[in-house]
Design a protein around this motif. Sequence first.
Motif, PDB file in Angstrom:
ATOM      1  N   LYS A  31      80.296  48.786  -7.238  1.00  0.00           N
ATOM      2  CA  LYS A  31      80.083  49.233  -8.615  1.00  0.00           C
ATOM      3  C   LYS A  31      80.964  50.395  -9.042  1.00  0.00           C
ATOM      4  O   LYS A  31      81.229  50.569 -10.230  1.00  0.00           O
ATOM      5  N   ALA A  32      81.394  51.222  -8.103  1.00  0.00           N
ATOM      6  CA  ALA A  32      82.131  52.430  -8.500  1.00  0.00           C
ATOM      7  C   ALA A  32      82.955  52.938  -7.328  1.00  0.00           C
ATOM      8  O   ALA A  32      82.895  52.409  -6.213  1.00  0.00           O
ATOM      9  N   ARG A  38      66.119  58.515 -11.557  1.00  0.00           N
ATOM     10  CA  ARG A  38      66.258  57.950 -10.225  1.00  0.00           C
ATOM     11  C   ARG A  38      64.932  58.073  -9.466  1.00  0.00           C
ATOM     12  O   ARG A  38      63.998  58.745  -9.901  1.00  0.00           O
ATOM     13  N   ASP A  39      64.880  57.461  -8.288  1.00  0.00           N
ATOM     14  CA  ASP A  39      63.726  57.556  -7.402  1.00  0.00           C
ATOM     15  C   ASP A  39      63.831  58.877  -6.634  1.00  0.00           C
ATOM     16  O   ASP A  39      64.680  59.029  -5.755  1.00  0.00           O
ATOM     17  N   VAL A  91      71.651  56.494  -4.459  1.00  0.00           N
ATOM     18  CA  VAL A  91      70.274  56.070  -4.690  1.00  0.00           C
ATOM     19  C   VAL A  91      70.211  55.038  -5.813  1.00  0.00           C
ATOM     20  O   VAL A  91      69.569  53.990  -5.687  1.00  0.00           O
ATOM     21  N   ALA A  92      70.913  55.296  -6.915  1.00  0.00           N
ATOM     22  CA  ALA A  92      70.857  54.406  -8.071  1.00  0.00           C
ATOM     23  C   ALA A  92      71.421  53.027  -7.762  1.00  0.00           C
ATOM     24  O   ALA A  92      70.917  52.012  -8.268  1.00  0.00           O
ATOM     25  N   PHE A  93      72.475  52.968  -6.928  1.00  0.00           N
ATOM     26  CA  PHE A  93      73.149  51.704  -6.635  1.00  0.00           C
ATOM     27  C   PHE A  93      72.638  51.049  -5.354  1.00  0.00           C
ATOM     28  O   PHE A  93      73.199  50.070  -4.877  1.00  0.00           O
ATOM     29  N   ASN A  94      71.561  51.622  -4.792  1.00  0.00           N
ATOM     30  CA  ASN A  94      70.942  51.070  -3.581  1.00  0.00           C
ATOM     31  C   ASN A  94      71.925  50.961  -2.417  1.00  0.00           C
ATOM     32  O   ASN A  94      71.913  49.989  -1.654  1.00  0.00           O
ATOM     33  N   VAL A  95      72.801  51.948  -2.293  1.00  0.00           N
ATOM     34  CA  VAL A  95      73.681  51.998  -1.122  1.00  0.00           C
ATOM     35  C   VAL A  95      72.823  52.286   0.105  1.00  0.00           C
ATOM     36  O   VAL A  95      71.969  53.179   0.064  1.00  0.00           O
ATOM     37  N   LEU A 137      80.395  58.266  -8.904  1.00  0.00           N
ATOM     38  CA  LEU A 137      80.854  58.363  -7.512  1.00  0.00           C
ATOM     39  C   LEU A 137      79.682  58.293  -6.531  1.00  0.00           C
ATOM     40  O   LEU A 137      78.624  58.867  -6.759  1.00  0.00           O
ATOM     41  N   THR A 138      79.915  57.579  -5.422  1.00  0.00           N
ATOM     42  CA  THR A 138      78.966  57.521  -4.311  1.00  0.00           C
ATOM     43  C   THR A 138      79.650  58.046  -3.052  1.00  0.00           C
ATOM     44  O   THR A 138      80.868  58.207  -3.013  1.00  0.00           O
TER      45      THR A 138
END
Length: 389
Positions: free
Chosen positions: A240-241, A323-324, A270-274, A233-234
Amino acid sequence: MTIKLNRPTNAFQGGSYRNELNQNWDMLEKWIDENGTDGLSDFLANNSTIGGEQLSRAKIVNLFDKLDIEKNTSLVNLTGGTTAAEGTNTSRFIKVTPGQIIGVTMNATMVGCYYDFQKQYIGMMQMTEAISEWYTQTVPLGVNYVRVVVIDEHLDSYMLSQQATMPEQYYEHEISMPHFNSSKLLSGSRVVTFGDSITWYDGKIVDGVLYRGYQAYMRQAGASIKNEGLGNLTFAPNTKASSMYEQIVTNQYDFTNFDIVTIAAGTNDVAFNVPLGAVGGRNDTVFDTNTSLGALRATIEYIRINYPRTEIYLFTPLQNETRDMDKHEVIANGIIAIADIYSLPRLDLFRMSGLGKYTFEVYTRDGLHPNNEGFHMIGKRVVRMMESH
């Protein structure tokens, strides 16, 4: 002065049995006086013949304690005694109430035996299928205890509950005594938890391990929980999700029956570069919901406008090694800034969870998701922080 509990009457029970019970109640009262209710379940399992279900006003969803069993034994249905049986386990004597409906998660009609107050055999438990995988029966008159039989492969999923309907998820045997914390925020509160897979983990079996999420510690503090966590979830919609904005705002989630909503996400943004987006001004009412912070603000606006009495708690994302973390810190700061705009309690788990450099191997299963030891540490801190507001 030692606290006094509401002991069940034992005036009609035999002298030696009555004395044993009174000794256990004395020991239990001393424990609570010295330690509170934290760790009460372990104390009862290891030190006392009093089961937690005998405590007045105790809340226990699952009466079956998988840690308190006779291993490799089964029950003889016609006598109530035990017999050797490899891979099968017999529960302790579990206190039940005559006339109360009990239910079990087991695909069988014969699951155990009934006993009287002296733990003498009365008869077999013959259950009826109420719904798929949930079997029920009304406890007969004269019955004070049951023992059930559970095979090894069902130990992490078996439930025995004094309710007609199947619980919405698996609950471990744990004792909540909300009346000891009646002045606390979580006591009696109805809480819905939104978040990513870290929220979703509660009560789930992953790679053969049953996880007790941070919500388990809210339940111990007296809250009832509905878990709306979703993997990946974002905050903002993406390709992607699923997103929390869609889950709550687009679907017009109904918060009528909840006192508190917790929101814990950000790591997948962060992971999906939103795109992060901007916090915006205090008086803004239009937000870019394709950005993380814009979607979060729009979500909070929806809840605040439509359900102003529902308390909102924001959690910043946990540190992890997948993650970053520089970007994590930026989104954590944005969440805190948004919480300040709406005067929302915010739990800065990014900085205060205990998960961080050098502890990932100890407290996570994969560098990202907490293990049970990690959830224990986080859950205690979440409850403590929530109760302090």
